[in-house]
Every structure is written in structure tokens, then in C-alpha cells.
Design an enzyme around this catalytic site. Structure first.
Site, short mmCIF file in Angstrom:
data_model
loop_
_atom_site.label_atom_id
_atom_site.label_comp_id
_atom_site.label_asym_id
_atom_site.label_seq_id
_atom_site.Cartn_x
_atom_site.Cartn_y
_atom_site.Cartn_z
N ALA A 82 7.63 7.65 0.05
CA ALA A 82 6.85 8.55 0.23
C ALA A 82 5.32 8.45 -0.17
O ALA A 82 4.24 8.69 0.56
CB ALA A 82 7.14 9.84 -0.66
N GLU A 83 5.17 7.81 -1.17
CA GLU A 83 3.87 7.66 -1.65
C GLU A 83 3.06 6.18 -0.96
O GLU A 83 1.96 6.21 -0.57
CB GLU A 83 3.76 6.96 -3.31
CG GLU A 83 2.22 6.79 -3.55
CD GLU A 83 2.22 6.81 -5.00
OE1 GLU A 83 0.90 6.66 -5.42
OE2 GLU A 83 2.83 7.20 -5.83
N SER A 84 4.07 5.26 -0.18
CA SER A 84 3.47 4.22 0.66
C SER A 84 3.14 4.84 1.95
O SER A 84 2.27 4.54 2.33
CB SER A 84 4.53 3.29 0.93
OG SER A 84 5.03 2.45 -0.32
#
Length: 147
Positions: A68-70
Site C-alpha cells: 500500500a505504501e509503495s
């Protein structure tokens, strides 16, 4: 990398850029592959195997958050001028709704809010059948690039 304009958005160039900049990073370690992009969304896949399992043999929540952060941070890169600005994640949250032992998950980041300094993205992580595995959101701040 230059700022991506909506009117001349080149998906092929964007995906090639992500393939290049993710070499020797966590994204490469986890097998995250960017597969689709648009001016306000970014899509990537991640294999579910022992590299991303927790001890019970299930997809680790931290691996889902890394996906998700990527996606959210990568998507914000498309909205800034990387010559003069940088992006930093300031908050991420995740609700893990379903477990997964094997296969592939797909994350799709969609823009919720684009401010001058803050971007908010919703990331839906689904399995091969389109079932929701995790629902995440990330807030990124846009800062001036230090020289």
C-alpha cells in the site's frame, strides 16, 4: 523523472520508470510489480509466498502495508515536480479483512484528495477473484527538495 501531466500521460513510460527505480529496493525484495497507471491511480501486484508470510503461513499484514505504501507514495510522485519537490508518507492505516496463503494480490491506489501540500490515497488490495483483502489509506506530504 519529470512531472506527469494528465493530457500527455504516457502509461508505458511511467511503468518503465517504476520498473527502473524499484531495483534493489523493498519493492523488488517483495516482488512488487507496477502493472497499470493513470493520472490519478496506480496498480501493482505482489506474489503471496513464504517471503511475505507471517509464521502461520498467511500474508503478513506488514507486507500488505508495504504494498500500500509503495503504491500511495509512488502515485504521489506522478503529481509533483521531482526536480523541486519530494514526497513523504506521514500516515498510513490498514484494515486487513481477509487472509491469503498463496497466489497474487493486486493493489490499486486511487486519489482521494490532491492538495498543494497533502495527498490522500485509498489503496484496495484484492485477490485474484477481486475479493477485498485489505483496505488502506495513506497521507503524503509534498516538501521542497533539499539541494
Amino acid at each position: 523523472m519529470s512531472k506527469i501531466n494528465r493530457k500527455d500521460f504516457d502509461k508505458t513510460a511511467v511503468l518503465a520508470m517504476y520498473a527502473k527505480v524499484t531495483k534493489n529496493t523493498l519493492m523488488e525484495t517483495l516482488g512488487i510489480e507496477y502493472i497499470d497507471a493513470g493520472p490519478e491511480y496506480l496498480v501493482a501486484t505482489m506474489p503471496v509466498n513464504s517471503k511475505v508470510h507471517q509464521p502461520m503461513g498467511l500474508l503478513h499484514g506488514g507486507a500488505s502495508v508495504a504494498l500500500a505504501e509503495s503504491l500511495g507514495s509512488g502515485a504521489s510522485l506522478m503529481l509533483i515536480d521531482p526536480e523541486t519537490q519530494e514526497v513523504r508518507g506521514v500516515e498510513i492505516s490498514a484494515n486487513h479483512l481477509k487472509s491469503k496463503r498463496a497466489g497474487v494480490v493486486t493493489g490499486t491506489a486511487k486519489l482521494v484528495h490532491r492538495g498543494r501540500m497533502l495527498h490522500l490515497w485509498e489503496i484496495r488490495i484484492t485477490d485474484e477473484n477481486g475479493e477485498l483483502i485489505s483496505l488502506c489509506k495513506i497521507t503524503n506530504i509534498v516538501i521542497d527538495r533539499r539541494k
